[in-house]
Design an enzyme around this catalytic site. Structure first.
Site, PDB file in Angstrom:
ATOM      1  N   ASP A  37      -1.556  -6.110  -1.000  1.00 37.05           N
ATOM      2  CA  ASP A  37      -1.598  -5.498   0.328  1.00 37.05           C
ATOM      3  C   ASP A  37      -2.986  -4.904   0.561  1.00 37.05           C
ATOM      4  OD1 ASP A  37      -0.533  -4.739   2.727  1.00 37.05           O
ATOM      5  OD2 ASP A  37       0.770  -3.166   1.936  1.00 37.05           O
ATOM      6  N   LYS A  97      -1.492  -9.238   2.423  1.00 29.56           N
ATOM      7  CA  LYS A  97      -0.843  -8.792   3.661  1.00 29.56           C
ATOM      8  C   LYS A  97      -1.779  -7.843   4.390  1.00 29.56           C
ATOM      9  CE  LYS A  97       2.535  -5.547   3.758  1.00 29.56           C
ATOM     10  NZ  LYS A  97       1.899  -4.542   4.648  1.00 29.56           N
ATOM     11  N   GLU A 128      -1.841  -5.426   8.331  1.00 29.56           N
ATOM     12  CA  GLU A 128      -1.027  -4.948   9.448  1.00 29.56           C
ATOM     13  C   GLU A 128      -1.726  -5.214  10.775  1.00 29.56           C
ATOM     14  OE1 GLU A 128      -0.195  -0.799   8.789  1.00 29.56           O
ATOM     15  OE2 GLU A 128       0.617  -1.160   6.793  1.00 29.56           O
ATOM     16  N   GLU A 140       8.911  -4.503  10.551  1.00 31.47           N
ATOM     17  CA  GLU A 140       9.373  -3.218  10.014  1.00 31.47           C
ATOM     18  C   GLU A 140       9.883  -2.313  11.130  1.00 31.47           C
ATOM     19  OE1 GLU A 140       6.790  -1.348   7.164  1.00 31.47           O
ATOM     20  OE2 GLU A 140       7.935   0.519   7.203  1.00 31.47           O
ATOM     21  N   ASP A 191       0.851  -1.200   0.000  1.00 34.22           N
ATOM     22  CA  ASP A 191       0.000   0.000   0.000  1.00 34.22           C
ATOM     23  C   ASP A 191       0.887   1.251   0.000  1.00 34.22           C
ATOM     24  OD1 ASP A 191       0.876  -0.135   2.601  1.00 34.22           O
ATOM     25  OD2 ASP A 191      -1.104   0.046   3.530  1.00 34.22           O
ATOM     26  N   SER A 192       2.194   1.040   0.046  1.00 35.36           N
ATOM     27  CA  SER A 192       3.146   2.143  -0.178  1.00 35.36           C
ATOM     28  C   SER A 192       2.903   2.760  -1.563  1.00 35.36           C
ATOM     29  CB  SER A 192       4.588   1.641  -0.055  1.00 35.36           C
ATOM     30  OG  SER A 192       4.788   0.476  -0.826  1.00 35.36           O
TER      31      SER A 192
HETATM   32  O1  KIV Z   1       3.455  -1.114   1.712  1.00 35.82           O
HETATM   33  C1  KIV Z   1       4.596  -1.608   1.656  1.00 35.82           C
HETATM   34  O2  KIV Z   1       5.348  -1.420   0.683  1.00 35.82           O
HETATM   35  C2  KIV Z   1       5.029  -2.425   2.773  1.00 35.82           C
HETATM   36  C3  KIV Z   1       6.433  -2.906   2.781  1.00 35.82           C
HETATM   37  C4  KIV Z   1       7.373  -1.806   3.016  1.00 35.82           C
HETATM   38  C5  KIV Z   1       6.626  -4.021   3.726  1.00 35.82           C
HETATM   39  O3  KIV Z   1       4.265  -2.664   3.656  1.00 35.82           O
END
Ligand code: KIV
Length: 268
Positions: free
Chosen positions: A86, A116, A118, A185, A47-48
């Protein structure tokens, strides 16, 4: 390097055989093709993307449709790597049914193989529910960016003994709930080492030291495309920003001066 398609089973095999797991993020088809061709074990459409692709100041504005569209584009370029989507902020954490549906949609429409999310003990029911529809789950602890406003910024987590204990406990609970691996992280390396030793599933570190079972970095950081901020853990392997600036400046100068397009670039 394992030659065949990487699956969720490969992750465990690599931990057991002490082979480091490599992971980068990707947000586009062309970069996914290159990353996959190089032999990176896993690609995360993080989600970055909210920051790297969409220009938001953090990840909180990302919506499921953003993740689906970008994950789908990346999936078209991936043959060997294990592809993880994500789940963005608010696509989980409301109720288990919604989480399950959103995870399913990301896999169904984004063509990824796992998702993924969190968080620790507050996610256990959701992890089990996602797994129950056949989707493997990657956990994420430590500096979890959607908790940015609780943490008061992008700060290293688990430095105090009590906080470290919570992260360790959360890692064990996530393992019990069935995640196949956990991203750690921005936590102290000794804590990451302890978690890695005490869990039987792999840990993937980002700013968590060298003892994790694998490492992940944001592709824009590796390539030197991110200029907004550079955490201590980022190693920039090239400076694409400078290369792009140089190429585009040269192109612009040549158009202005009439040097481009020359005869070789025109049709008769
Ligand atoms: O969103 C993302 O890119 C991440 C990674 C940095 C692990 O969560």
């Amino acid at each position: 390097m394992i030659n065949e398609k990487v699956t969720v089973k490969t992750f465990q095999q690599m931990k057991d055989e002490k082979e480091k797991i490599t992971m980068t993020t990707a947000y586009s088809y062309p970069l996914a093709c290159i990353i996959d061709e190089v032999g990176i074990d896993s690609i995360l459409v993080g989600d970055s993307l909210g920051m790297t692709v969409l220009g938001h100041k953090n990840t909180l504005n990302v919506v499921l449709e953003d993740s689906i569209r970008i994950t789908k584009a990346v999936s078209r370029g991936v043959k060997r790597a294990f592809l993880i989507g994500d789940l963005p902020f608010l696509t989980y954490g409301i109720n288990v049914e919604e989480t399950k549906r959103n995870a399913g949609l990301l896999v169904k429409k984004g063509d990824c193989e796992a998702v993924k999310l969190e968080g620790g003990k507050e996610r256990l029911e959701e992890v089990e529910a996602i797994k129950s529809i056949g989707v493997p789950v990657l956990g994420h602890l430590g500096l979890t960016p959607t908790y940015l406003n609780i943490f008061g910024g992008f700060k290293v987590q688990g430095k105090k003994h009590d906080d470290a204990e919570i992260i360790l406990k959360d890692a064990k609970l996530l393992e019990e709930a069935g995640v196949f691996a956990i991203v750690l992280e921005s936590i102290p390396w000794k804590l990451a080492q302890q978690i890695t030793e005490e869990l039987s599933i792999p840990t993937i570190g980002i700013g968590a030291g060298e003892f994790c079972d694998g490492q992940v970095l944001v592709i824009d950081d590796i390539l030197g495309l991110n200029v907004q901020f550079k955490p201590k853990f980022v190693k920039q392997y090239t400076n694409l920003r400078e290369s792009v600036k140089k190429a585009v400046t040269e192109y612009s100068d040549e158009v202005k001066s009439g040097k481009f397009p020359s005869e070789e670039f025109r049709y008769d």
